[in-house]
Design an enzyme around this catalytic site. Structure first.
Site, short mmCIF file in Angstrom:
data_model
loop_
_atom_site.label_atom_id
_atom_site.label_comp_id
_atom_site.label_asym_id
_atom_site.label_seq_id
_atom_site.Cartn_x
_atom_site.Cartn_y
_atom_site.Cartn_z
N ARG A 89 0.86 -1.18 0.00
CA ARG A 89 0.00 0.00 0.00
C ARG A 89 0.89 1.23 0.00
O ARG A 89 1.74 1.39 0.88
CB ARG A 89 -0.92 0.00 1.23
CG ARG A 89 -1.72 1.27 1.33
CD ARG A 89 -2.66 1.31 2.53
NE ARG A 89 -3.27 2.62 2.55
CZ ARG A 89 -3.34 3.41 3.62
NH1 ARG A 89 -2.92 3.00 4.80
NH2 ARG A 89 -3.87 4.61 3.54
N TYR A 307 -4.55 0.86 15.72
CA TYR A 307 -3.32 0.91 16.49
C TYR A 307 -3.50 0.60 17.97
O TYR A 307 -2.64 0.02 18.59
CB TYR A 307 -2.68 2.31 16.38
CG TYR A 307 -2.04 2.55 15.03
CD1 TYR A 307 -0.73 2.17 14.80
CD2 TYR A 307 -2.77 3.12 14.00
CE1 TYR A 307 -0.14 2.38 13.56
CE2 TYR A 307 -2.18 3.32 12.75
CZ TYR A 307 -0.87 2.94 12.54
OH TYR A 307 -0.29 3.11 11.31
O1 IFM Z 1 2.44 7.48 10.20
C1 IFM Z 1 1.06 7.48 10.38
C2 IFM Z 1 0.34 7.32 9.06
O2 IFM Z 1 0.71 8.29 8.14
C3 IFM Z 1 -1.15 7.41 9.26
N1 IFM Z 1 -1.59 6.50 10.30
C4 IFM Z 1 -0.86 6.48 11.55
C5 IFM Z 1 0.62 6.35 11.29
C6 IFM Z 1 1.40 6.32 12.63
O3 IFM Z 1 1.17 7.48 13.34
#
Ligand code: IFM
Length: 460
Positions: A89, A307
């Site tokens: 991706r 996350y």
């Molecule tokens: O690095 C970022 C990404 O660009 C978007 N989602 C979260 C990641 C970690 O903070």
């Protein structure tokens, strides 16, 4: 942080829990890895401006060079092949394709992605393309940026150009990455580009991002009718910080603002009424045609970034944070930036989406963690905590599949250590370590673990 164990049963047992065609991959984004900000006619983006403005990023760091991927893409693709990635991706830098954000196409910029896509396909890696991962051409920002409704037409024009060139080889399209982060962190609290402030400003940006997504879906479908199109939302597992009624209310509002404000329109429901009521009582929605987001274009899959778990406490509303919620950080096991590690939240989030929005193909397009990695005396990077984080989240993903959730792809964030926005190079998320002064890549032990998992998946 605390020591962690791998409860996943090891890569071979884990691989057996997935079907042979499951898309295991890794993700990146243009401004975070490419560098080469002035090469081949690229125009400036809001991230160039923001990172070059004093005091905006850690140590004034910028994406000028980042991982120099623009020049090293061939060897980076070889590395992906070596790791056994089935999918990759990446995002397109809008200012490479349309330096002014409108009108003439910069063919040299598009050529780069043409070569990248061919290079992926030659190596048997499926391209998953994100059109917009926050790097708005500066010229469009100068004309009002996402607070201006005309950006929907601009994104659609750009989407049509990219789909016209790559639609014959790219099957997976993601219109926007995490519109909520872009809207609120970039336009309400000012920690990301373009550095805007005020919750009403953030809501305005979010509204136009919704409209732009719908316009981009239509534009892609016109030129690439076979494309499978989605949008990417980051969804945390939210719980109240205590049993108090106030924290429960704050958690509900936080989920409403961060998740339902984006998921409901994506699924054609318009904005959630409880949040419309909350914002209206604070006068935050004035001038927005709320009905315009109802009945959005249908999508083919939903891209989910996951996350962490977020424990939410009730706090007073401020002009820049209009929901009166605060995420308590550093509670329980947490990553290097204080995000709570909660693998089962991934299962819970996926299963919640299915329960609340119906069955749609899901893809986990980002999952990963930052820890303070260091190169050892023998040149290796032993990142046991990240390895464990990934193993436990992949196991939770398998649990979701066992529950019947149709999730068919998983992308580690990130392939490479890279420019982590306001944190500059201070937060490493890669399964491959990058020594930025030399640009040397070293596969971390988490990367070797992922390689083993993917090897076991291939051997099935
Ligand atoms: O690095 C970022 C990404 O660009 C978007 N989602 C979260 C990641 C970690 O903070």
């Amino acid at each position: 942080m605390s020591a962690v164990t791998d409860a996943s049963g090891g890569p071979v047992a884990l691989a057996r829990r997935f079907p042979p065609d499951f898309a295991f991959g890794a993700a990146t984004a243009a401004y975070q890895i490419e560098g080469a900000v002035a090469d081949d006619g690229r125009g400036p983006s809001i991230w160039d401006t923001f990172s070059h403005t004093r005091g905006r990023t850690r140590n004034g760091e910028t994406g000028d060079v980042a991982c120099d991927h623009y020049h090293r893409w061939r060897s980076d693709l070889d590395l992906m092949a070596e790791l056994g990635l089935r999918a990759y991706r990446f995002s397109i830098a809008w200012p490479r394709v349309q330096p002014e954000g409108r009108g003439p196409v910069n063919q040299a910029g598009l050529d780069f992605y043409d070569r990248l896509v061919d290079g992926l396909l030659e190596r048997g890696i499926e391209p998953w393309l994100t059109l917009y991962h926050w790097d708005l051409p500066q010229a469009l920002q100068d004309a009002g940026g996402w607070t201006d409704a005309s950006l929907a037409d601009r994104l659609a024009e750009y989407a049509g150009i990219v789909a016209g060139r790559l639609g014959d080889r790219v099957g997976r399209w993601i219109t926007l990455n995490e519109p909520r982060t872009h809207a609120f962190i970039g336009h309400a609290v000012g920690r990301h580009a373009p550095g805007g402030h005020g919750w009403a400003n953030g809501l305005r940006a979010a509204h136009h991002l919704h409209l732009a997504h719908a316009a981009a879906v239509r534009a892609i479908r016109t030129v690439a009718p076979e494309a499978r199109i989605g949008v990417c939302h980051d969804i945390a597992h939210v719980i109240p910080a205590s049993q108090s009624v106030d924290d429960a209310g704050a958690a509900r509002r936080h989920d409403g603002a961060m998740h339902r404000w984006f998921l409901d329109p994506t699924f054609g429901r318009g904005y959630p009424s409880d949040m419309v009521e909350w914002y209206s009582s604070n006068g935050l929605l004035e001038g927005l045609d709320l009905a315009a987001v109802a009945g959005a274009e249908p999508i083919d899959f939903l891209a989910v970034n996951y996350y962490r778990r977020e424990r939410i406490a009730d706090v007073p509303v401020t002009p820049d944070w209009g929901i009166g919620s605060s995420v308590l950080s550093g509670v329980g096991e947490s990553t290097g930036n204080g995000w709570e590690v909660w693998p089962d939240g991934l299962r819970a989030v996926l299963s919640r989406i299915q329960a609340e929005y119906g069955t749609i193909e899901l893809a986990v397009t980002e999952n990963g963690a930052t820890y303070p990695d260091a190169i050892g005396a023998d040149g290796s990077v032993e990142d046991a905590e990240r390895r464990s984080y990934l193993a436990r989240h992949v196991a939770a993903l398998a649990d979701a599949r066992d529950e019947g959730v149709p999730v068919n792809a998983y992308f580690v964030w990130s392939l490479l250590d890279n420019f982590e926005w306001g944190e500059g190079y201070g937060a490493r998320f890669g399964i491959v370590h990058v020594d930025f002064p030399t640009q040397r890549r070293t596969v971390k032990s988490s990367g070797r673990w992922y390689q083993e998992l993917l090897g076991a998946a291939d051997a099935r």
